[in-house]
Enzyme design. Sequence first.
Site, PDB file in Angstrom:
ATOM      1  CG  HIS A   1      43.681  51.085  36.959  1.00 23.87           C
ATOM      2  ND1 HIS A   1      44.094  51.306  38.258  1.00 23.87           N
ATOM      3  CD2 HIS A   1      43.539  49.736  36.826  1.00 23.87           C
ATOM      4  CE1 HIS A   1      44.208  50.136  38.877  1.00 23.87           C
ATOM      5  NE2 HIS A   1      43.867  49.172  38.038  1.00 23.87           N
TER       6      HIS A   1
ATOM      7  CG  HIS B   1      37.450  46.898  43.481  1.00 23.65           C
ATOM      8  ND1 HIS B   1      37.092  46.540  44.772  1.00 23.65           N
ATOM      9  CD2 HIS B   1      37.360  45.777  42.730  1.00 23.65           C
ATOM     10  CE1 HIS B   1      36.797  45.242  44.785  1.00 23.65           C
ATOM     11  NE2 HIS B   1      36.949  44.757  43.573  1.00 23.65           N
TER      12      HIS B   1
ATOM     13  NE  ARG C   1      32.144  37.786  46.650  1.00 22.79           N
ATOM     14  CZ  ARG C   1      32.592  38.907  47.212  1.00 22.79           C
ATOM     15  NH1 ARG C   1      32.706  40.004  46.502  1.00 22.79           N
ATOM     16  NH2 ARG C   1      32.924  38.928  48.486  1.00 22.79           N
TER      17      ARG C   1
ATOM     18  N   GLY D   1      41.312  28.028  38.445  1.00 24.62           N
ATOM     19  CA  GLY D   1      41.699  27.808  37.047  1.00 24.62           C
ATOM     20  C   GLY D   1      40.811  28.579  36.097  1.00 24.62           C
ATOM     21  N   GLY D   2      40.364  29.766  36.524  1.00 25.52           N
ATOM     22  CA  GLY D   2      39.521  30.605  35.665  1.00 25.52           C
ATOM     23  C   GLY D   2      40.337  31.234  34.540  1.00 25.52           C
TER      24      GLY D   2
END
Length: 315
Positions: free
Chosen positions: A109, A119, A123, A271-272
């Site tokens: 940003h 962005h 992965r 739950g990272g």
Amino acid sequence: MNNIILIKNFLLEYQNELCAALENQETFSHSHSHSHSHSHSHSHFHEDAWTHEKIGGGKTRVLQGEIFEQAGVNFSHVAGRHLPQAATLKRPDLIGASFEALGISSVIHPKNPFVPTAHLNIRYFQATKSNGDIVWWFGGGYDLTPYYGFEEDCVHWHQTAKNACDKTNPNFYARFKKAADDYFYLKHRKECRGIGGIFFDDLNELSFEDCFSFLQNVGDSFIDAYIPIVEKRKSHLFTDKNREFQLYRRGRYVEFNLVYDRGTLFGLQFGGRTESILMSLPPLVRWEYNFKPGKNSEEEKLTAYFLKPNEWITC
């Protein structure tokens, strides 16, 4: 060397490379600054190495500087006994599979409203079914979110993406550009998030080597696509009105990330580490009830022209 180690080494190296390219824009701006009161301390990434009980860990790097109000480059490597719902939605055969996931996620940003937000995500997933079969795939892509549009920037961005795709497969660009246009779309606003780019998921149709090499090309081309735009626009003079419009438009970015972004949903369901997952959100943002840009203004042109799915380059 196994696939996980191979990819992890590449991703950690890439994180260093991207951070260096962004830091370079900061130090470059200092050396061309007339004021000597600028401190260099903010021009570097601050790293948080984190581990998460039983699931792995990562390195979150955040920079807050003169050029980039906030830039985050996050590496994570997580493992689990069961894939979260966000990952099995399209792959019911993988319900109950254990998995490992590695990736780099970056959101940048800038302060200057004439420099777009960018962005990137690259992965790798590997799932092991209960019968021992291993399934792997790659995903990722990048997209650009300008606040004030420049035709030549859009062309450069998409041409760079196409060149990277063409090295692997001449059909990839058209396919992954359409996927990006479809994905980075705010249904509740009937509006594209930005000018798109490329987006791919579940990529395993080629050999592992070819898919991996494509991922590397995507990472490299993101730097080639974004840095020249930053260099060209970062000294552009802007007014308070430009800045207010930027903060208002950043609201769309927040809405997308919290409502639709699959990476954000995956991380939160799983739950990272919340700080790392939400580093994609801009530090300052504003909403304004029923805002309407002035007729024929640059602000109006953003949504009327730039934020429409557009063929910026001829394939």
